[in-house]
Design a protein around this motif. Sequence first.
Motif, short mmCIF file in Angstrom:
data_model
loop_
_atom_site.label_atom_id
_atom_site.label_comp_id
_atom_site.label_asym_id
_atom_site.label_seq_id
_atom_site.Cartn_x
_atom_site.Cartn_y
_atom_site.Cartn_z
N PHE A 68 0.69 -1.46 -0.15
CA PHE A 68 -0.16 0.05 -0.29
C PHE A 68 1.29 0.99 -0.20
N TYR A 69 1.86 1.45 0.75
CA TYR A 69 2.47 2.48 1.36
C TYR A 69 3.49 2.52 -0.24
N GLU A 71 3.40 1.22 -3.52
CA GLU A 71 2.43 2.26 -4.45
C GLU A 71 1.87 3.25 -4.08
N LYS A 72 1.75 3.95 -2.84
CA LYS A 72 1.72 5.30 -2.90
C LYS A 72 2.50 5.69 -3.10
N SER A 73 3.50 5.68 -2.52
CA SER A 73 4.86 6.28 -3.28
C SER A 73 5.53 6.97 -4.09
N SER A 74 5.04 5.31 -5.06
CA SER A 74 5.48 5.14 -6.64
C SER A 74 4.34 6.39 -7.22
N LYS A 75 3.94 6.87 -7.00
CA LYS A 75 1.95 7.44 -7.35
C LYS A 75 2.93 9.52 -7.04
N ILE A 76 3.35 9.30 -5.79
CA ILE A 76 4.19 10.94 -5.56
C ILE A 76 5.40 10.50 -6.36
N ASN A 105 4.69 10.27 3.94
CA ASN A 105 4.50 8.48 3.43
C ASN A 105 5.14 7.78 4.38
N ASP A 108 4.31 7.26 7.48
CA ASP A 108 3.12 7.21 7.96
C ASP A 108 3.32 5.27 7.66
N TYR A 109 4.37 5.03 6.73
CA TYR A 109 4.34 3.56 6.45
C TYR A 109 5.07 2.74 7.55
#
Length: 319
Positions: A68-69, A71-76, A105, A108-109
């Motif tokens: 989850f994190y 993927e979020k990091s990759s999007k950022i 992020n 949060d991870y």
Amino acid sequence: MVNLNLKNKSPYANLYKIRAGASVFDLIAKNGDAIEFATNLTDNSHAYKISGSAESDKIKEFNKISDFYVEKSSKISQEFQDKSQALGKESDSLIKIYRPMFQKNMADYSVAVLKFVNENKNSLAGFYAAASLDPSIYEQQLITYADAIKDNFKDNPGVQQFIKQMMEIKPISVGHTAPDFTIGGIDDKAISLSDFKGKYVMLDFWASWCAPCRQENPNVVKQYAIYKPLGLNILGISLDEDKSKWQQAIIADKLTWKHGSDLKNFEGPTERLYHIQAIPSNFIIDPQGIIIAKNVTGADLEGFLNKTFNKSQQIVKIK
């Protein structure tokens, strides 16, 4: 669809990886487990089913958190790159926007990982999750975790090595009394940590050949100018082996505090005492000789000193 029945022999439960096509899947297994694994290689989500190993369900749960994190990091990161390409360059304004997003992020991870670790102290999945944390940031939490699992997994050498390492650095972790030492000064006169008894002192481990150390030095110089009048002392401890290069760097970087060195790189007695494995590295010690912070640099150092000395001044005023 891939279906596997796995057979293996191991002296202890451990993490294993299954490579199927371009995908890699984690499982934890021990002798006696009858494990069945199934996945569809055409599924881009890399979903899989596993039975016969409760520990593998736990590592699957952790991987879901991690994915989850990630993927979020990759999007950022992708959003930053797209906007940079549109501008034709990496702008400082974009960096100021996206760096805090990336850092949040990651923080949060780490919070999510710590929660998982603390809820799974009897599971090897908790150990493998803990291994993903940055020990320079989460040293205290990892030491606490090592204390909690020291009677578990006694047959697993990886876990036992981790516990051993944490117990070795525990005496020099935040909240403990800094061990005394004596080191040769730049002027060949001996300097001891006990010379700073009753004072705030930062032990700053660095070297003339260390680029990150030299990059951090202007910030340390700036903070020293601000907080020296309020009681901050610094003892620079160089890992140089060449005294002339050490002296030249002190002059070039305008480091006006006290300096000492064993001139033995990472093998000096002071470096061994404080388990220095990378530089820059620092320890901030309060007037009672207690380590109150470790490895704080950049804006974090500025924030910590501001908070510490403002609090100290308030206490003085109250008295």
